[in-house]
Design an enzyme around this catalytic site. Structure first.
Site, PDB file in Angstrom:
ATOM      1  CD  GLU A 430      -1.334  -0.426   3.666  1.00 43.34           C
ATOM      2  OE1 GLU A 430      -2.485   0.000   3.541  1.00 43.34           O
ATOM      3  OE2 GLU A 430      -0.942  -0.997   4.705  1.00 43.34           O
ATOM      4  CG  ASP A 454      -3.661   3.550   3.204  1.00 36.41           C
ATOM      5  OD1 ASP A 454      -3.948   4.751   3.345  1.00 36.41           O
ATOM      6  OD2 ASP A 454      -3.915   2.685   4.046  1.00 36.41           O
ATOM      7  NE  ARG A 464      -8.437   5.315   3.289  1.00 31.43           N
ATOM      8  CZ  ARG A 464      -8.074   4.143   3.805  1.00 31.43           C
ATOM      9  NH1 ARG A 464      -6.805   3.760   3.765  1.00 31.43           N
ATOM     10  NH2 ARG A 464      -8.946   3.322   4.292  1.00 31.43           N
ATOM     11  CB  CYS A 502      -7.416  -6.517   1.273  1.00 24.00           C
ATOM     12  SG  CYS A 502      -5.889  -5.716   1.777  1.00 24.00           S
TER      13      CYS A 502
HETATM   14  C1  PEP Z   1      -5.928  -0.279   2.086  1.00 22.06           C
HETATM   15  O1  PEP Z   1      -5.175   0.640   2.419  1.00 22.06           O
HETATM   16  O2  PEP Z   1      -6.261  -0.496   0.909  1.00 22.06           O
HETATM   17  C2  PEP Z   1      -6.485  -1.188   3.094  1.00 22.06           C
HETATM   18  C3  PEP Z   1      -7.174  -2.254   2.750  1.00 22.06           C
HETATM   19  O3  PEP Z   1      -6.280  -0.876   4.395  1.00 22.06           O
HETATM   20  P1  PEP Z   1      -7.136   0.198   5.219  1.00 22.06           P
HETATM   21  O4  PEP Z   1      -8.323   0.585   4.372  1.00 22.06           O
HETATM   22  O5  PEP Z   1      -7.529  -0.487   6.484  1.00 22.06           O
HETATM   23  O6  PEP Z   1      -6.142   1.292   5.393  1.00 22.06           O
HETATM   24 MG    MG Z   2      -4.311   0.763   4.385  1.00 22.51          MG
END
Ligand code: PEP
Ligand code: MG
Length: 577
Positions: A430, A454, A464, A502
């Site tokens: 990320e 991220d 974001r 993810c």
């Molecule tokens: C991401 O950064 O894409 C991620 C899955 O982690 P989070 O949304 O928990 O930062």
């Molecule tokens: Mg993340």
């Protein structure tokens, strides 16, 4: 009237609005003659408040589980604190202050005292005290407490934003949708809405000002439209769309036990992102074959104190057992940035998103990290656990994290405690640097999981959560697609290694064919997105997907790529909602 926002959770909701704004009470200033009688009035309001909190807590436990309901226990504790109630009684007795004003004065004083405390845990209690004080005050003044835990009819919640404590007490049976002034696709409210499968439109700007409680509202979480007081024709159109959507979902539900395999036999893993053991049921219901991201930080964020090894072990074990040997990727603590822990004091940072977060924090707080790793290792004998480290920027961090993991393994060996000695270890990709040098990292890990939420933020330098620049936040950007391709290729250069995703992009139906065509092995998303993505996977051949991915990489902009992806989906006759 029609308004457009961010479609954050798909589906159509049509219901009466409930504008969820906390009302300011007007407090009388007159004194009372009979302090004893006034104290009796206060005691009645305190009892009433206690009863309400017990009811809310029971409902919240039912709807969302013990963990999310814990906040109401904290509220009840404030009421039971003899000093708090005693101080109000004393004020009535000493100054003949009326019960409402005395409650306000004491609440304000307690609030200020706690809010000024150094310790973030106690500072966090200030909000609980204010919530409870407001409840008692409302009961004294006959103002109805805004309570979304017990609604009598189907409702669309209109709010500025929804705090985790608001969503925790929400009556899932009657809440049909939400529309909020602020929020983004990756905000807490959005993730919550998707996991509850409630249509939601966020980031509408001023929806709390334009809608009145009781008005009829349509929320289209797929397109991001909100319509207030629709005319008959519009209403009929949306009722028909809603029926079609529900019918489509019913058809998709039939795919539940079918594999995510293309027409020519290429199989991918469709798994889910979860935040707690409570989310497991939805994953199984939607046919998810494991967990691609267990966000363990919620375990920490929903707790008043640092969760110990035992309580973490229990949570991980519960999830692992529920999946009967299907993979469960447990991400180690990703705190810092916008996620804070009330009991862990951290220095203020100029740029928290670029600061001491995730593994960086875990390296600094090594005991905290080891407690979690030991809990995961101990739970690993109950299923197919994999460990994933977040926010890795390069090889040294992977080695450091693995070294600490090794220390924990050695400790457990000495203690004679069993764990999965072959446990797979991977990282989240990320941070752009990790994506660029994925070939250097791959020898040290078993898998990658791309965190596009991220990765996008850091590659495109777009916060974001910031709506003003959200038009720049684009996972379809050719820069992001190239990084994704690079990571997948690197993992495939070694036998048995794989790349998952993810971030929210993994559940975006228009991205499915491109990602599969690039060779993505595992897609991890909100449980409710799984059936639709599975349908898309099953509608094509792998060769078709590869062609689409290759063509997508030739475009200059994210907008062109998305447009192209939409047209391909349409050409293939695949329905997307
Ligand atoms: C991401 O950064 O894409 C991620 C899955 O982690 P989070 O949304 O928990 O930062
Ligand atoms: Mg993340």
């Amino acid at each position: 009237m029609e308004k457009n926002g961010i479609g954050a959770s798909p589906g159509i909701a049509i219901a009466k609005a409930f504008v969820f704004v906390k009302q300011e009470a007007e407090i009388p200033t007159d004194t009372v003659e009979d302090a004893v009688a006034e104290i009796a009035v206060l005691d009645k309001a305190l009892d009433e408040s206690k009863d309400q909190l017990i009811k809310i807590k029971d409902k919240a436990v039912e709807a969302l589980g013990e963990e999310d309901a814990a906040i109401f226990e904290a509220h009840a504790l404030v009421l039971e604190d003899p000093e708090f109630a005693g101080a109000i009684r004393e004020e009535i007795k000493a100054n003949k202050t009326n019960a409402a004003l005395a409650t306000k004065n004491v609440t304000d004083m307690y609030y200020a005292t706690f809010d000024a405390m150094e310790d973030p845990y106690f500072r966090g209690r200030a909000a609980d005290i204010r919530d409870v004080g407001t409840r008692v005050l409302n009961n004294l003044l006959g103002i109805e407490n805004v309570d979304i835990s017990s609604l009598d009819e189907d409702t669309i919640i209109i709010a500025e934003d929804l705090a985790p404590s608001d969503t925790a007490q929400m009556d899932k049976k009657h809440v049909k949708g939400f529309a909020t002034d602020v929020g983004s696709r990756t905000s807490h409210t959005a993730i919550m809405a998707r996991s509850l499968e409630i249509p939601a439109v966020l980031g509408l700007g001023d929806i709390t000002e334009v809608v009145k409680t009781g008005q009829q509202v349509i929320v289209d979480g797929t397109t991001g439209e909100v319509i207030v007081e629709p005319d008959q024709k519009t209403l009929e159109k949306y009722e028909a769309d809603q029926k079609a959507y529900l019918e489509y979902k019913r058809v998709l539900a039939e795919l539940k036990d079918k594999p995510a395999v293309t027409k020519d036999g290429h199989e991918v893993e469709l798994v889910a992102n979860i935040g707690s053991p409570n989310d497991v049921e939805a994953v199984l219901q939607n046919g998810g074959t494991g967990v691609g991201l267990y966000r363990t930080e919620f375990l920490y964020m929903n707790s008043e104190v640092m969760p110990d090894e035992e309580s973490q072990f229990e949570a991980y074990k519960k999830v692992l057992e529920a999946f009967h040997g299907d993979p469960v990727i447990i991400r180690t603590l990703d705190i810092g940035g916008d996620k804070k822990l009330p009991y862990l004091e951290l220095e203020e940072e100029m740029n928290p998103f670029l600061g001491l977060r995730a593994v960086r924090l875990c390296f600094k707080e090594k005991n905290l990290f080891k407690t979690q790793l030991r809990a995961i290792l101990r739970a690993s004998v109950y299923g197919n656990a994999k460990i994933m480290f977040p926010m890795i920027s390069g090889v040294p961090e992977v080695l450091q994290a693995k070294e600490i993991l090794k220390e924990c393994m050695e400790e457990l060996d000495k203690e004679g405690v069993k764990y999965d000695k072959e446990i797979a270890v991977g990282i989240m990709v990320e941070i752009p640097a990790a994506a660029v040098i994925a070939d250097k990292i791959v020898p040290h890990v078993d898998f990658f999981s791309i965190g596009t939420n991220d990765l996008c933020q850091y590659t495109l330098v777009v916060d974001r959560m910031n709506q003003v620049i959200s038009y720049l936040y684009d996972p379809y950007s050719p820069a992001i697609l190239r990084l994704i391709k690079n990571v997948i290729q690197a993992s495939h250069s070694e036998v048995g290694k794989f790349t998952g995703m993810c971030g929210e992009f993994a559940g975006d139906p228009y991205a499915t064919l491109i990602l599969m065509g690039l060779g993505l092995d595992e897609f991890s998303m909100s449980a409710s997105s799984i059936p639709q993505v599975k349908n898309i996977v099953r509608s094509v051949t792998y060769e078709q997907a590869q062609k689409i991915a290759n063509r997508a990489l030739e475009f200059d902009t994210g907008a062109e790529i998305l447009d192209y992806a939409k047209k391909e989906i349409e050409k293939l006759g695949i329905k997307v909602v």
